[in-house]
Write a protein that holds these residues in place. Structure first.
Motif, PDB file in Angstrom:
ATOM      1  N   GLN A 144      19.937  26.265  18.406  1.00  0.00           N
ATOM      2  CA  GLN A 144      19.930  27.342  17.293  1.00  0.00           C
ATOM      3  C   GLN A 144      19.850  26.641  15.955  1.00  0.00           C
ATOM      4  N   ILE A 145      20.814  25.774  15.572  1.00  0.00           N
ATOM      5  CA  ILE A 145      20.867  25.129  14.301  1.00  0.00           C
ATOM      6  C   ILE A 145      19.915  24.095  13.875  1.00  0.00           C
ATOM      7  N   LEU A 146      19.523  23.401  14.936  1.00  0.00           N
ATOM      8  CA  LEU A 146      18.344  22.541  14.888  1.00  0.00           C
ATOM      9  C   LEU A 146      16.814  23.307  14.602  1.00  0.00           C
ATOM     10  N   LEU A 203       5.846  14.658   2.992  1.00  0.00           N
ATOM     11  CA  LEU A 203       7.324  14.954   2.811  1.00  0.00           C
ATOM     12  C   LEU A 203       7.620  14.844   4.410  1.00  0.00           C
ATOM     13  N   LEU A 204       8.571  14.100   4.751  1.00  0.00           N
ATOM     14  CA  LEU A 204       9.282  14.051   6.072  1.00  0.00           C
ATOM     15  C   LEU A 204      10.733  14.506   5.848  1.00  0.00           C
ATOM     16  N   ASN A 205      11.511  14.661   6.949  1.00  0.00           N
ATOM     17  CA  ASN A 205      12.898  14.737   6.916  1.00  0.00           C
ATOM     18  C   ASN A 205      13.583  14.161   7.948  1.00  0.00           C
ATOM     19  N   GLN A 206      14.761  13.517   7.526  1.00  0.00           N
ATOM     20  CA  GLN A 206      15.403  13.000   8.870  1.00  0.00           C
ATOM     21  C   GLN A 206      16.788  13.606   8.614  1.00  0.00           C
ATOM     22  N   SER A 207      17.319  13.835  10.013  1.00  0.00           N
ATOM     23  CA  SER A 207      18.712  14.359  10.055  1.00  0.00           C
ATOM     24  C   SER A 207      19.664  13.325  10.931  1.00  0.00           C
ATOM     25  N   VAL A 208      20.903  13.615  10.922  1.00  0.00           N
ATOM     26  CA  VAL A 208      21.802  12.870  11.773  1.00  0.00           C
ATOM     27  C   VAL A 208      22.471  14.101  12.537  1.00  0.00           C
ATOM     28  N   LYS A 245       0.807  -1.231   0.194  1.00  0.00           N
ATOM     29  CA  LYS A 245      -0.104   0.000  -0.021  1.00  0.00           C
ATOM     30  C   LYS A 245       0.799   1.309   0.024  1.00  0.00           C
ATOM     31  N   THR A 246       1.938   1.305   0.462  1.00  0.00           N
ATOM     32  CA  THR A 246       2.859   2.397   0.900  1.00  0.00           C
ATOM     33  C   THR A 246       4.162   2.367   0.145  1.00  0.00           C
ATOM     34  N   LEU A 247       4.520   3.411  -0.475  1.00  0.00           N
ATOM     35  CA  LEU A 247       6.101   3.373  -0.934  1.00  0.00           C
ATOM     36  C   LEU A 247       6.830   4.509  -0.261  1.00  0.00           C
ATOM     37  N   ARG A 248       7.730   4.153   0.281  1.00  0.00           N
ATOM     38  CA  ARG A 248       8.477   5.091   0.907  1.00  0.00           C
ATOM     39  C   ARG A 248       9.969   5.291   0.359  1.00  0.00           C
ATOM     40  N   ILE A 249      10.329   6.487   0.184  1.00  0.00           N
ATOM     41  CA  ILE A 249      11.647   6.651  -0.732  1.00  0.00           C
ATOM     42  C   ILE A 249      12.581   7.483   0.201  1.00  0.00           C
ATOM     43  N   HIS A 250      13.681   7.053   0.502  1.00  0.00           N
ATOM     44  CA  HIS A 250      14.648   8.052   1.303  1.00  0.00           C
ATOM     45  C   HIS A 250      15.695   8.536   0.022  1.00  0.00           C
ATOM     46  N   THR A 251      15.764   9.774   0.413  1.00  0.00           N
ATOM     47  CA  THR A 251      16.738  10.419  -0.570  1.00  0.00           C
ATOM     48  C   THR A 251      17.345  11.673   0.133  1.00  0.00           C
ATOM     49  N   ARG A 252      18.726  11.628  -0.320  1.00  0.00           N
ATOM     50  CA  ARG A 252      19.763  13.065   0.114  1.00  0.00           C
ATOM     51  C   ARG A 252      19.699  13.438  -1.150  1.00  0.00           C
ATOM     52  N   SER A 253      19.767  13.107  -2.363  1.00  0.00           N
ATOM     53  CA  SER A 253      19.935  13.510  -3.781  1.00  0.00           C
ATOM     54  C   SER A 253      19.040  14.903  -3.969  1.00  0.00           C
ATOM     55  N   ALA A 254      17.963  14.754  -3.518  1.00  0.00           N
ATOM     56  CA  ALA A 254      16.644  15.862  -3.629  1.00  0.00           C
ATOM     57  C   ALA A 254      17.233  16.786  -2.897  1.00  0.00           C
ATOM     58  N   ASN A 303      20.582  17.819   6.991  1.00  0.00           N
ATOM     59  CA  ASN A 303      21.018  18.083   8.233  1.00  0.00           C
ATOM     60  C   ASN A 303      21.371  19.400   8.837  1.00  0.00           C
ATOM     61  N   HIS A 304      20.956  20.443   7.911  1.00  0.00           N
ATOM     62  CA  HIS A 304      21.279  21.892   8.211  1.00  0.00           C
ATOM     63  C   HIS A 304      20.555  22.945   7.154  1.00  0.00           C
ATOM     64  N   ALA A 305      19.927  23.789   7.550  1.00  0.00           N
ATOM     65  CA  ALA A 305      18.914  24.830   6.942  1.00  0.00           C
ATOM     66  C   ALA A 305      19.784  25.394   5.612  1.00  0.00           C
ATOM     67  N   ASN A 306      21.095  25.378   5.795  1.00  0.00           N
ATOM     68  CA  ASN A 306      21.948  26.075   4.828  1.00  0.00           C
ATOM     69  C   ASN A 306      21.760  25.189   3.559  1.00  0.00           C
ATOM     70  N   GLU A 307      21.495  23.917   3.633  1.00  0.00           N
ATOM     71  CA  GLU A 307      21.327  23.001   2.594  1.00  0.00           C
ATOM     72  C   GLU A 307      19.971  23.279   1.729  1.00  0.00           C
ATOM     73  N   LEU A 308      18.972  23.836   2.540  1.00  0.00           N
ATOM     74  CA  LEU A 308      17.811  24.013   1.720  1.00  0.00           C
ATOM     75  C   LEU A 308      17.654  25.343   0.840  1.00  0.00           C
ATOM     76  N   SER A 309      18.117  25.332  -0.246  1.00  0.00           N
ATOM     77  CA  SER A 309      18.527  26.347  -1.132  1.00  0.00           C
ATOM     78  C   SER A 309      16.979  27.062  -1.788  1.00  0.00           C
ATOM     79  N   ASP A 310      17.033  28.129  -2.102  1.00  0.00           N
ATOM     80  CA  ASP A 310      16.037  28.495  -3.018  1.00  0.00           C
ATOM     81  C   ASP A 310      15.436  27.527  -4.219  1.00  0.00           C
TER      82      ASP A 310
END
Ligand code: SF4
Length: 319
Positions: A247-249, A232-237, A173-182, A211-218
């Motif tokens: 502050q960073i988290l 859409l979910l996020n996981q960080s290390v 029923k469910t497809l979960r895709i883990h990606t850092r490429s995106a 892992n860091h807001a600086n990664e989330l570009s325009d």
């Protein structure tokens, strides 16, 4: 071929690989080749402050600080291969299986727990028939997780074919895709990918790895908006020197939420050899998490988790 697809494939060919490329790009002479080869896509490299040797994005992809090995750290901390009843499929929990959909990643993260994984022996695409038989014979499985490597390193055509094969198994029923490429190569979010994920009959959960807001570009922000129809979910290390402050988290959680992504998991480091300098102690992690809970609304606080096979079961286990 659509322009976006051309852009992504062009970008994936022109990445910084190895110390020489990095020294040229950053115009310094401090990088050295290392056991997990350096690989940095240009879209990510352009977000790094060239004048800051402590840049939190840079620290994730280059080992600037090598500590002596510790007995607690090993080549394969999770021993995934022990949970593979057929090659390319990992089955740890009754209702879900994880497929090693690709051995390739857009980026090489120096904390990666799969950096020594036996990818050659675990390729889900080439072993699909055995995998399909296994899933069909285990009707309690209702979720398939695509992992790797990074499943979005596959072409849209290969991904579409794989998703179609999964769709044909009626109890999935469910497809979960883990990606850092995106995240690190937003050009990967092609119109074809968006259309594929929006149109499958499966429930789609896309778990982004940031892992860091600086990664989330325009560029990432405008691309991810096209995927509003799916979860859409996020996981960080949790990484020392990269994101181990309230502050960073907090900034990461708030930025993710602005983009329609829920901060879901904050992983403790998996103890892979070579990543010793990224370790945040359990005590510090707990304190950080408590402070985060005081500062943020509950839905912005990711769950603090440790992967199974780690020594303590005090923590919520991730899957
Ligand atoms: S993208 Fe994921 S699988 Fe690939 S190196 Fe980074 S952490 Fe490992």
């Amino acid at each position: 071929m659509a322009q976006a697809q051309r852009n992504w494939q062009h970008n994936s060919r022109y990445t910084l690989k190895g110390a020489d490329d990095c020294n040229d790009f950053f115009q310094i002479d401090q990088f050295e080749d290392q056991s997990f080869p350096i690989k940095i896509p240009l879209e990510f490299a352009n977000l790094i402050d060239k004048n800051n040797p402590d840049d939190p994005l840079l620290k994730q992809v280059v080992n600037t600080q090598v500590l002596l090995g510790s007995d607690e750290f090993s080549l394969s901390p999770l021993e995934d291969e022990k949970h593979a009843p057929v090659a390319g499929l990992i089955h740890k929990y009754p209702n879900r299986v994880l497929l090693i959909a690709s051995r390739v990643c857009a980026i090489h993260c120096q904390y990666c727990f799969r950096q020594n994984f036996d990818y050659a022996g675990h390729d889900a695409l080439s072993n699909w028939l055995a995998i399909e038989n296994y899933i069909r014979s285990h009707v309690q499985i209702n979720e398939v997780i695509l992992s790797g490597g990074d499943p979005l390193s596959l072409s849209d055509e290969k991904l579409q074919a794989l998703i179609h094969q999964i769709e044909c198994i009626s109890h999935i029923k469910t497809l979960r895709i883990h990606t850092r490429s995106a995240v690190v190569t937003p050009s990967r979010i092609t119109d074809q990918l968006v259309s594929m994920l929006n149109s499958t009959q499966l429930n789609v959960v896309l778990v982004l790895h940031s892992n860091h807001a600086n990664e989330l570009s325009d560029q990432f922000a405008s691309a991810i908006k096209k995927l509003k129809e799916i979860t859409l979910l996020n996981q960080s290390v949790l990484l020392k020197g990269v994101n181990d402050t309230v502050q960073i988290l907090s900034e990461l959680s708030i930025r993710l939420f602005d983009l329609g992504i829920l901060p879901y998991y904050l992983h403790l480091l998996d103890k892979v050899s070579g990543a010793e300098h990224f370790l945040v102690s359990d005590e510090s992690a707990t304190q950080l998490h408590q402070q985060l809970k005081k500062k943020l609304s509950g839905y912005l606080v990711p769950r603090l988790v440790r992967d199974e096979n780690a020594e303590s079961k005090t923590w919520v286990e991730a899957d």
